[in-house]
Write a protein that holds these residues in place. Structure first.
Motif, PDB file in Angstrom:
ATOM      1  N   PRO A  75       0.827  -1.210   0.000  1.00 42.06           N
ATOM      2  CA  PRO A  75       0.000   0.000   0.000  1.00 42.06           C
ATOM      3  C   PRO A  75       0.859   1.257   0.000  1.00 42.06           C
ATOM      4  O   PRO A  75       1.932   1.278   0.604  1.00 42.06           O
ATOM      5  N   PRO A  76       0.410   2.299  -0.656  1.00 45.00           N
ATOM      6  CA  PRO A  76       1.169   3.556  -0.650  1.00 45.00           C
ATOM      7  C   PRO A  76       1.196   4.165   0.746  1.00 45.00           C
ATOM      8  O   PRO A  76       0.326   3.899   1.577  1.00 45.00           O
ATOM      9  N   ASP A  77       2.208   4.988   0.995  1.00 43.71           N
ATOM     10  CA  ASP A  77       2.339   5.612   2.311  1.00 43.71           C
ATOM     11  C   ASP A  77       1.138   6.480   2.661  1.00 43.71           C
ATOM     12  O   ASP A  77       0.851   6.709   3.845  1.00 43.71           O
ATOM     13  N   SER A  78       0.434   6.944   1.649  1.00 42.71           N
ATOM     14  CA  SER A  78      -0.710   7.820   1.897  1.00 42.71           C
ATOM     15  C   SER A  78      -1.930   7.060   2.409  1.00 42.71           C
ATOM     16  O   SER A  78      -2.890   7.670   2.899  1.00 42.71           O
ATOM     17  N   LEU A  79      -1.918   5.728   2.312  1.00 39.60           N
ATOM     18  CA  LEU A  79      -3.072   4.932   2.741  1.00 39.60           C
ATOM     19  C   LEU A  79      -2.998   4.749   4.256  1.00 39.60           C
ATOM     20  O   LEU A  79      -2.025   4.195   4.780  1.00 39.60           O
ATOM     21  N   PRO A  80      -4.009   5.196   4.996  1.00 42.71           N
ATOM     22  CA  PRO A  80      -3.903   5.182   6.463  1.00 42.71           C
ATOM     23  C   PRO A  80      -4.181   3.812   7.062  1.00 42.71           C
ATOM     24  O   PRO A  80      -4.981   3.025   6.545  1.00 42.71           O
TER      25      PRO A  80
END
Length: 413
Positions: A267-272
Motif C-alpha cells: 500500500p502507498p504511504d498515503s493509505l492510512p
C-alpha cells in the motif's frame, strides 16, 4: 431553552441506533447523539453474520457489499484450507460484508425516521445526575473535526444510554466498568478491482491467518471495491493491549506480510492504518447505575466476543434490551438481563480463547481445518450455536491432541 428528552442515547453505532429507534418508535422523546458528522469513518472489519430481527425493514442492497460463503484459512501464510460455510446442503448461512460508515448511517437515519432527534457533530463532555434529571452537555464539532469554542449543546433526560464505545464518557462519568480488558485491532482498506484474475481472492471468500501474530489472527475481508486487511491481538486473561508500545508496528507488519503472501501490492504511504480498541467481555459486572437511569450498551458495555473479537450483533441485541428495559420501567434489572443473554456463551468463549491462543497450531490443525469448522464458526457468530454448548467437547479434544497427537481425529465437536 434546554430541551428535555425521555431518553438521550450517546453514540450512533449499531447499539445506539437500535436503542434510539426502539424507544422513539414506542413514542418516547429520544435524542441520538453522534460525535462526528454522519456518515463517519468507523474502524471495523464489517462482518455481519446474519439478518437480525432488528434489521427486518432494511433492504440489504442499501449496505451489503459482499456475501461470504467460504473461509480460506492459513497458518503462517501457508498450509491453506478452504472451508465452506454451507457444506453438504446445510441450511444456507452467509456473512454480510458492510462498510461501517454506510451501515451505521443507514441505522441512524432509520432511528431518525422512527422519530429520534438525530444530532451529529456533538461530543458529549459531561453527565450530571441530580435527583430529578440527567443533564447532558456536549460541544459542537466543526466539519474539519475541531471543537468549536463557545458552542455547547445542553439537554436533560430521564434516562441515558451509553453507546459511545470503549473510551466513552458515559462509563467514565458514572464510574461503570473501571477495569476493562482491551484487545487491539488494526486495519487498512486497500483498493481492489474484482476484474483482476487473482487465484484465491473472490468476493465470497473471507481470508483468515492464525500463525503470523501471537494471541490473535489476521484477516482479509472482501468489499465492493476494496479489501479490508487487518490484524488483531487478544489478551483473554486480562490487561490492556494498548500498553504494548511495539504492538502497532507488529500489526502493521503482519498486514504487509499478508499482502505480500498473496502477491498484492504494497500500500502507498498515503493509505492510512486505523487502530481501534476492542473491549473484550471480562465477566459479569454492573452495566447500569444503581438507580437504573444510565445503561451501557455495545462496546461501552464490553460486549466484544473474547474468541473472534466480533461485536456488531451483540451491540444490536444490547441496544434492544436496554430500550425494552426503559420502556418497561425495569432498568434496574438491565445488567441481569444482559448477563442472561450473553454471560454463559461469552464465558465459554473466553475459556476457549485462552486455550486456542495459547496453542494456536494445535487449534489450527485439529480444529480450524476440520470440514465443519467454518460452518460451526458461522453458527457461533450468528448466535445459532452457543459457545457453552461446544466448549467442553472442544477443550477435551484439544487436550487429547496435546497428549496423544497421533491418535486424535480432527473433529473438534
Amino acid at each position: 431553552m434546554v430541551l428535555h428528552y425521555d431518553v438521550i442515547v450517546c453514540g450512533a453505532g449499531p447499539a445506539g441506533a437500535i436503542a434510539a429507534a426502539t424507544t422513539a418508535q414506542a413514542g418516547l422523546k429520544t435524542a441520538l447523539i453522534e460525535k462526528y458528522p454522519l456518515p463517519r469513518h468507523k474502524t471495523c472489519g464489517g462482518g455481519v453474520p446474519v439478518v437480525h430481527s432488528a434489521l427486518y425493514d432494511l433492504a440489504p442492497a442499501a449496505f451489503v457489499e459482499c456475501k461470504v460463503e467460504y473461509m480460506r484459512h492459513t497458518w503462517n501464510f501457508a498450509d491453506p484450507y478452504l472451508g465452506a460455510i454451507n457444506p453438504n446442503g446445510s441450511e444456507k448461512l452467509s456473512i454480510w460484508m458492510v462498510q461501517r460508515p454506510v451501515f451505521d448511517d443507514v441505522l441512524a437515519q432509520r432511528a431518525a425516521k422512527a422519530g429520534a432527534d438525530l444530532k451529529d457533530g456533538l461530543m458529549v463532555r459531561s453527565l450530571d445526575l441530580n435527583d430529578r434529571k440527567i443533564i447532558v452537555k456536549a460541544q459542537v464539532i466543526k466539519p474539519d473535526g475541531e471543537l468549536s469554542r463557545g458552542q455547547e449543546w445542553i439537554a436533560t433526560a430521564d434516562y441515558v444510554i451509553g453507546a459511545d464505545g470503549a473510551n466513552g464518557i458515559v462509563a467514565k462519568t458514572t464510574e461503570l466498568r473501571p477495569q476493562q480488558t482491551i484487545a487491539l485491532g488494526m486495519e487498512l482498506e486497500l483498493p481492489y478491482d474484482w476484474n483482476s484474475s487473482h487465484p484465491v481472492l473472490r468476493p465470497d471468500i473471507a481470508h483468515l491467518e492464525y500463525g503470523a501474530i501471537p494471541q490473535g489472527y489476521a484477516w482479509i475481508f472482501p468489499k465492493a471495491n476494496h479489501l479490508n486487511v487487518g490484524a488483531g491481538v487478544f489478551k483473554p486473561t486480562g490487561g490492556d493491549a494498548r500498553r504494548d508500545r511495539q504492538l502497532p508496528a507488529k500489526l502493521r507488519q503482519v498486514i504487509l506480510d499478508y499482502l505480500k503472501a498473496l502477491n498484492l501490492p504494497t500500500p502507498p504511504d498515503s493509505l492510512p492504518y486505523h487502530a481501534h480498541p476492542l473491549p473484550i467481555w471480562s465477566g459479569k459486572e454492573p452495566r447500569h447505575t444503581a438507580d437504573g437511569r444510565v445503561l451501557l450498551v455495545g462496546d461501552a458495555a464490553g460486549l466484544v466476543n473474547p474468541f473472534f473479537g466480533d461485536g456488531i450483533l451483540h451491540a444490536i441485541r444490547s441496544g434492544e434490551i436496554a430500550a425494552i428495559c426503559v420502556l418497561e420501567g425495569t432498568t434496574q434489572q438491565y445488567s441481569d438481563r444482559l448477563h442472561a443473554e450473553f454471560a454463559a456463551s461469552f464465558n465459554a468463549a473466553r475459556q476457549l480463547a485462552q486455550l486456542f491462543y495459547r496453542f494456536p497450531k494445535l487449534g489450527y490443525t485439529y480444529g480450524v481445518k476440520h470440514p465443519k469448522a467454518s460452518r460451526i464458526a458461522t453458527e457461533l457468530l450468528t448466535g445459532e450455536l452457543a459457545y457453552n454448548h461446544i466448549v467442553g467437547r472442544t477443550v477435551r479434544h484439544m487436550l487429547g491432541a496435546m497428549l496423544m497427537p497421533g491418535k486424535v481425529s480432527r473433529s473438534p465437536v
